[in-house]
Design a protein around this motif. Structure first.
Motif, mmCIF file in Angstrom:
data_model
loop_
_atom_site.group_PDB
_atom_site.id
_atom_site.type_symbol
_atom_site.label_atom_id
_atom_site.label_comp_id
_atom_site.label_asym_id
_atom_site.label_seq_id
_atom_site.Cartn_x
_atom_site.Cartn_y
_atom_site.Cartn_z
ATOM 1 N N UNK A 135 32.852 29.458 47.477
ATOM 2 C CA UNK A 135 33.274 30.732 48.037
ATOM 3 C C UNK A 135 34.377 31.367 47.193
ATOM 4 N N UNK A 136 34.135 32.577 46.794
ATOM 5 C CA UNK A 136 35.134 33.405 46.111
ATOM 6 C C UNK A 136 35.548 34.436 47.164
ATOM 7 N N UNK A 137 36.646 34.134 47.850
ATOM 8 C CA UNK A 137 37.040 34.869 49.045
ATOM 9 C C UNK A 137 38.166 35.857 48.746
ATOM 10 N N UNK A 138 38.021 37.065 49.236
ATOM 11 C CA UNK A 138 39.049 38.119 49.103
ATOM 12 C C UNK A 138 39.390 38.410 47.646
ATOM 13 N N UNK A 139 38.390 38.485 46.808
ATOM 14 C CA UNK A 139 38.596 38.823 45.402
ATOM 15 C C UNK A 139 38.388 40.319 45.244
ATOM 16 N N UNK A 140 39.487 41.042 45.212
ATOM 17 C CA UNK A 140 39.422 42.502 45.175
ATOM 18 C C UNK A 140 40.100 42.993 43.908
ATOM 19 N N UNK A 198 23.750 30.557 49.735
ATOM 20 C CA UNK A 198 23.794 31.556 50.800
ATOM 21 C C UNK A 198 23.825 32.939 50.154
ATOM 22 N N UNK A 199 22.772 33.731 50.330
ATOM 23 C CA UNK A 199 22.723 35.055 49.690
ATOM 24 C C UNK A 199 23.862 35.986 50.086
ATOM 25 N N UNK A 200 24.555 35.695 51.183
ATOM 26 C CA UNK A 200 25.650 36.549 51.635
ATOM 27 C C UNK A 200 26.969 36.251 50.920
ATOM 28 N N UNK A 201 27.044 35.155 50.180
ATOM 29 C CA UNK A 201 28.288 34.802 49.495
ATOM 30 C C UNK A 201 28.494 35.680 48.252
ATOM 31 N N UNK A 202 29.748 35.914 47.905
ATOM 32 C CA UNK A 202 30.132 36.780 46.782
ATOM 33 C C UNK A 202 29.436 36.404 45.482
ATOM 34 N N UNK A 203 29.349 35.123 45.183
ATOM 35 C CA UNK A 203 28.809 34.666 43.899
ATOM 36 C C UNK A 203 27.321 34.323 43.963
ATOM 37 N N UNK A 237 42.192 35.810 44.740
ATOM 38 C CA UNK A 237 42.378 36.005 43.301
ATOM 39 C C UNK A 237 41.556 37.219 42.861
ATOM 40 N N UNK A 238 42.209 38.147 42.194
ATOM 41 C CA UNK A 238 41.525 39.335 41.679
ATOM 42 C C UNK A 238 40.536 38.925 40.588
ATOM 43 N N UNK A 239 39.494 39.723 40.370
ATOM 44 C CA UNK A 239 38.533 39.396 39.315
ATOM 45 C C UNK A 239 39.174 39.157 37.945
ATOM 46 N N UNK A 240 40.199 39.939 37.579
ATOM 47 C CA UNK A 240 40.829 39.726 36.276
ATOM 48 C C UNK A 240 41.477 38.343 36.192
ATOM 49 N N UNK A 241 41.983 37.840 37.324
ATOM 50 C CA UNK A 241 42.601 36.516 37.344
ATOM 51 C C UNK A 241 41.539 35.422 37.193
ATOM 52 N N UNK A 242 40.398 35.603 37.846
ATOM 53 C CA UNK A 242 39.280 34.662 37.699
ATOM 54 C C UNK A 242 38.820 34.648 36.241
ATOM 55 N N UNK A 243 38.742 35.825 35.627
ATOM 56 C CA UNK A 243 38.376 35.941 34.219
ATOM 57 C C UNK A 243 39.364 35.161 33.346
ATOM 58 N N UNK A 292 31.600 38.774 40.877
ATOM 59 C CA UNK A 292 30.275 38.318 40.424
ATOM 60 C C UNK A 292 30.030 38.700 38.969
ATOM 61 N N UNK A 293 30.424 39.904 38.571
ATOM 62 C CA UNK A 293 30.235 40.333 37.184
ATOM 63 C C UNK A 293 31.064 39.480 36.230
ATOM 64 N N UNK A 294 32.294 39.155 36.619
ATOM 65 C CA UNK A 294 33.145 38.292 35.790
ATOM 66 C C UNK A 294 32.513 36.913 35.655
ATOM 67 N N UNK A 295 32.052 36.357 36.770
ATOM 68 C CA UNK A 295 31.448 35.022 36.747
ATOM 69 C C UNK A 295 30.210 34.988 35.855
#
Length: 177
Positions: A110-115, A32-37, A82-88, A124-127
């Motif tokens: 879904x990567x939801x509410x990652x701020x 789905x192009x609308x998803x964060x990742x 989860x914040x991007x740094x936490x995903x990292x 997306x950049x972290x992933x």
């Protein structure tokens, strides 16, 4: 895990759940192009058992006796709040203990509410940074997880990722008698 909320699930979610647990048909999920990742794609095709779930829970299970063995599997993960740094941090941990060097492919739900903070990388950049050099297909942007309109797939079933086509096809989680 079955968790229903009328605010974020609808008829398509209900049908996906029914199909995954009550039919012998394979389940195909399309990016789905609308998803964060959604922009996280490493072309290629791979098959293996679909293992994973919430990235936080995967990360905290490492080293436990009941932690999944991800050898030649399609790793699926998603997460919420989860914040991007936490995903990292969690993906770096998976790299350091060798999980990401053993998988056949990676599917991102879904990567939801990652701020994050202003000026920091977004999710997306972290992933992309943590997954693009693994040498396996990676497909982001699937509506699997905690977000709106989430779909259902049977974990543990054999799956095929075709990152170039933007699809994940999972064999049925049930068998006919």
């Amino acid at each position: 895990m079955v968790n229903w909320s009328d605010d974020r699930t609808g008829p398509e979610s209900a049908e996906a759940l029914r199909k995954a647990v009550m039919t012998t048909a394979p389940v195909t999920i399309v990016r789905d192009p609308a998803e964060t990742a959604a922009s996280v794609v490493v072309p290629g095709r791979a098959s293996g058992p679909l293992l994973g779930g919430c990235l936080t829970l995967i990360s905290t299970s490492l080293g436990a006796a009941d932690s999944p063995r991800f050898n030649d599997a399609i790793l699926f993960f998603e997460d919420v709040d989860e914040a991007p740094y936490s995903i990292d941090m969690m993906l770096t941990k998976l790299r350091r203990v060798g999980v990401l060097s053993r998988v056949a492919g990676v599917v991102i739900g879904q990567i939801t509410n990652s701020v994050g903070e202003p000026g920091e990388w977004d999710a997306a950049a972290v992933l992309k940074d943590r997954l693009s050099d693994l040498g396996v297909p990676v497909l982001g942007g699937l509506r699997l997880g905690h977000g709106n309109g989430q779909l259902t797939v049977p974990l543990g079933a054999r799956a095929t990722i075709d990152a170039s086509a933007g699809t994940l096809t999972v064999e049925p989680g049930v068998r006919s008698r």
